[in-house]
Design an enzyme around this catalytic site. Structure first.
Site, short mmCIF file in Angstrom:
data_model
loop_
_atom_site.label_atom_id
_atom_site.label_comp_id
_atom_site.label_asym_id
_atom_site.label_seq_id
_atom_site.Cartn_x
_atom_site.Cartn_y
_atom_site.Cartn_z
N SER A 160 0.85 -1.18 0.00
CA SER A 160 0.00 0.00 0.00
C SER A 160 0.89 1.24 0.00
O SER A 160 1.68 1.42 -0.92
CB SER A 160 -0.95 -0.02 1.20
OG SER A 160 -1.85 1.07 1.14
N HIS A 187 -2.55 -1.29 -3.37
CA HIS A 187 -3.68 -0.39 -3.18
C HIS A 187 -3.53 0.80 -4.13
O HIS A 187 -2.72 1.70 -3.91
CB HIS A 187 -3.73 0.13 -1.74
CG HIS A 187 -4.13 -0.92 -0.74
ND1 HIS A 187 -4.05 -0.72 0.61
CD2 HIS A 187 -4.63 -2.18 -0.91
CE1 HIS A 187 -4.49 -1.79 1.24
NE2 HIS A 187 -4.83 -2.70 0.34
N ASP A 280 -4.39 -4.52 6.22
CA ASP A 280 -4.77 -5.41 5.12
C ASP A 280 -3.60 -6.33 4.77
O ASP A 280 -2.47 -5.87 4.58
CB ASP A 280 -5.17 -4.58 3.90
CG ASP A 280 -5.67 -5.44 2.74
OD1 ASP A 280 -6.20 -6.53 3.02
OD2 ASP A 280 -5.53 -5.01 1.58
#
Length: 340
Positions: A160, A187, A280
């Site tokens: 991310s 992401h 995540d």
């Protein structure tokens, strides 16, 4: 969230202010017309999120992102209308700490704002990431395991904030004749995913493909999630997209892909969780470790944001917690141990 808006175009700033004002729970704290002004305002009046333009006088959004993340770190979303011809700047800003990128909403002649809903969706995602201490809903890992497979090993990479540069370094460390497929879940807004694949291809001198529904995994292939939903390995062993889990804070979800790989009984490989805000991928990494994958989390010193890999380390999901320069070599060794 208290939000700072950085844009040198008055109409764009006005549109962004209207979108923020129309979104419950958010307010504009300040605006800045240059990157240099944004750095000063971020230090003097810290906010939860900065909407950062790219092309500005005095200091562009990339340099402003670098300085803010170093001096007064906060969530940054690149919001720009200058996408064509400036994709490298988008991914450089993301490598330095921007969470994601989206095109600037446009104030139409009718008074409506085109792109407002997309920005509001991003604000909701970021609010979840920072408003719940990065604790996204857990993904159910108890689904049925699919049939035994003799597929090539898999290198699964989740990232991310700061991810593009980190992923690039790992790909450069993996040889072109790697006897494994590589799948990246970064992401990033779907509209920027294809450009990111091209950017990574230039960086690692290998072709990185946007993953499409039905793509087949195979040794030497590199895919990156590039759809509006979660990338997964389906029951037939091919790549596909699914809207589930709908409650996930981010699409694509690293957890969703890791969990799908864990359900492929007999699949082996290496899973890597890189720099990023939130958690995540942590639960998915643990599930993959239990399924026999070698698991790696990036260490705190080399992470732009030590959120996702920290969460993984805290629950024992990572066999190794390593600095970024060491991850590629360790992943290669793990794959060679499967294919001596």
């Amino acid at each position: 969230m208290r939000i700072g808006i950085v844009n040198d175009v008055m109409l764009a700033t006005a549109a962004l202010r209207r979108v923020v004002a129309a979104t419950p729970g958010h307010e504009t704290a300040w605006t800045a017309a240059t990157g240099a002004e944004a750095v000063q305002r971020a230090a003097a009046d810290p906010v939860d999120l900065i909407l950062m333009d790219l092309i500005m006088p005095q200091m562009d959004g990339v340099e402003a992102t670098r300085r803010i993340m170093k001096q007064s770190p906060c969530a940054i979303l690149v919001v720009t209308s200058t996408v064509t011809g400036h994709l490298d700047m988008v991914y450089e800003a993301m490598s330095l700490g921007a969470l994601d990128a989206i095109q600037t909403p446009v104030l139409g002649l009718s008074g409506n704002i085109d792109g407002a809903a997309a920005l509001q969706d991003k604000l909701a995602i970021i609010a979840k990431l920072i408003g719940r201490n990065g604790r996204a809903p857990r993904v159910n890992g108890a689904a049925a395991v699919t049939a035994l497979t003799e597929e090539a090993p898999l290198v699964a990479i989740g990232a991310s904030t700061g991810g593009p540069q980190a992923v690039s370094e790992i790909l450069q460390a993996l040889p072109a004749d790697l006897p494994a497929s590589v799948v990246i879940v970064q992401h990033v807004d779907e509209h920027f995913a294809t450009g990111l694949a091209e950017w990574l291809s230039r960086r690692c001198a290998r072709r990185v493909l946007p993953a499409r529904q039905g793509d087949r995994l195979g040794a030497g292939k590199i895919f990156i999630a590039a759809g509006p939903d979660h990338l997964v390995i389906e029951s037939n062993g091919r790549l596909g997209y699914t809207p589930e889990p709908k409650e996930s804070s981010y699409k694509p979800s690293v957890d969703a892909f890791f969990m799908s790989a864990a359900r492929r009984r007999g699949m082996r490989g290496c899973a890597i969780l890189l720099t990023g805000m939130g958690r995540d991928g942590a639960d998915g990494l643990l599930t993959l470790r239990k399924a026999g994958f070698h698991t790696i989390a990036q260490d705190q010193k080399t992470s732009v944001v030590w959120g996702m890999p920290k969460a993984a380390a805290e629950i024992g999901a990572a066999v190794d917690v390593l600095p970024l320069p060491a991850i590629g070599a360790r992943a290669l060794r793990a794959i060679k141990e499967l294919h001596p």
